[in-house]
Design a protein around this motif. Structure first.
Motif, PDB file in Angstrom:
ATOM      1  N   SER A 149      99.971  37.241 -35.045  1.00  0.00           N
ATOM      2  CA  SER A 149     100.230  37.989 -33.812  1.00  0.00           C
ATOM      3  C   SER A 149      99.399  37.414 -32.674  1.00  0.00           C
ATOM      4  CB  SER A 149      99.901  39.467 -33.998  1.00  0.00           C
ATOM      5  OG  SER A 149     100.776  40.038 -34.944  1.00  0.00           O
ATOM      6  N   GLY A 150     100.065  37.124 -31.565  1.00  0.00           N
ATOM      7  CA  GLY A 150      99.387  36.603 -30.381  1.00  0.00           C
ATOM      8  C   GLY A 150      99.048  35.124 -30.444  1.00  0.00           C
ATOM      9  N   LYS A 151      99.474  34.436 -31.493  1.00  0.00           N
ATOM     10  CA  LYS A 151      99.174  33.006 -31.632  1.00  0.00           C
ATOM     11  C   LYS A 151     100.444  32.178 -31.444  1.00  0.00           C
ATOM     12  CE  LYS A 151      95.072  33.245 -34.539  1.00  0.00           C
ATOM     13  NZ  LYS A 151      94.684  34.529 -34.030  1.00  0.00           N
ATOM     14  N   ASN A 152     100.267  30.968 -30.929  1.00  0.00           N
ATOM     15  CA  ASN A 152     101.423  30.081 -30.778  1.00  0.00           C
ATOM     16  C   ASN A 152     101.697  29.366 -32.108  1.00  0.00           C
ATOM     17  OD1 ASN A 152      99.860  27.647 -30.984  1.00  0.00           O
ATOM     18  ND2 ASN A 152      99.380  27.749 -28.811  1.00  0.00           N
ATOM     19  N   ARG A 153     102.748  28.577 -32.134  1.00  0.00           N
ATOM     20  CA  ARG A 153     103.175  27.941 -33.382  1.00  0.00           C
ATOM     21  C   ARG A 153     102.109  27.018 -33.954  1.00  0.00           C
ATOM     22  NH1 ARG A 153     107.697  23.742 -34.279  1.00  0.00           N
ATOM     23  NH2 ARG A 153     107.634  23.687 -32.031  1.00  0.00           N
ATOM     24  N   VAL A 154     101.460  26.230 -33.103  1.00  0.00           N
ATOM     25  CA  VAL A 154     100.425  25.307 -33.576  1.00  0.00           C
ATOM     26  C   VAL A 154      99.265  26.084 -34.204  1.00  0.00           C
ATOM     27  CG1 VAL A 154      98.716  23.593 -32.845  1.00  0.00           C
ATOM     28  CG2 VAL A 154     101.042  23.481 -31.960  1.00  0.00           C
ATOM     29  N   LYS A 157     108.214  28.408 -41.300  1.00  0.00           N
ATOM     30  CA  LYS A 157     108.658  29.386 -40.317  1.00  0.00           C
ATOM     31  C   LYS A 157     107.585  30.469 -40.353  1.00  0.00           C
ATOM     32  CE  LYS A 157     112.643  32.058 -38.907  1.00  0.00           C
ATOM     33  NZ  LYS A 157     114.030  32.375 -39.215  1.00  0.00           N
ATOM     34  N   THR A 158     106.810  30.583 -39.280  1.00  0.00           N
ATOM     35  CA  THR A 158     105.687  31.516 -39.235  1.00  0.00           C
ATOM     36  C   THR A 158     105.991  32.631 -38.251  1.00  0.00           C
ATOM     37  OG1 THR A 158     104.602  30.067 -37.625  1.00  0.00           O
ATOM     38  CG2 THR A 158     103.950  29.814 -39.925  1.00  0.00           C
ATOM     39  N   LEU A 159     105.927  33.864 -38.738  1.00  0.00           N
ATOM     40  CA  LEU A 159     106.289  35.020 -37.911  1.00  0.00           C
ATOM     41  C   LEU A 159     105.237  36.113 -38.023  1.00  0.00           C
ATOM     42  CD1 LEU A 159     109.946  35.216 -39.225  1.00  0.00           C
ATOM     43  CD2 LEU A 159     109.317  34.486 -36.940  1.00  0.00           C
ATOM     44  N   SER A 160     105.065  36.845 -36.917  1.00  0.00           N
ATOM     45  CA  SER A 160     104.246  38.054 -36.973  1.00  0.00           C
ATOM     46  C   SER A 160     105.105  39.152 -37.604  1.00  0.00           C
ATOM     47  CB  SER A 160     103.824  38.461 -35.563  1.00  0.00           C
ATOM     48  OG  SER A 160     104.944  38.927 -34.828  1.00  0.00           O
TER      49      SER A 160
END
Length: 80
Positions: A39-44, A68-71
């Protein structure tokens, strides 16, 4: 050769996940990872957290990992 189940265990051991699935052929893997830490982080930044969880295994055992990274909020929206 590392299995998809092992990669999943490695990620889960280093990162608290709400949902995690890994598929692959022993060298190339695809993961869907849902974690509050994203949460609140970009993909990198998200990918860095996963690489930290995997540590040296990323260089030694895992040759390619597509993520695939998701909050949890993004995951809930995708699930409808």
């Amino acid at each position: 050769m590392v299995t998809a189940e092992q990669v999943q265990q490695y990620i889960a051991a280093g990162l608290t996940c709400d949902y995690l699935t890994v598929a692959g052929d022993g060298q190339h893997f695809e993961a869907v990872i849902v974690a509050a830490a994203f949460s609140g982080k970009n993909r990198v930044e998200r990918h860095r957290l996963v690489y930290q969880a995997l540590g040296d295994r990323m260089r030694a055992e895992i040759h390619a990992l597509s993520m695939k990274t998701l909050s949890p909020e993004e995951w809930a929206q995708q699930q409808g």
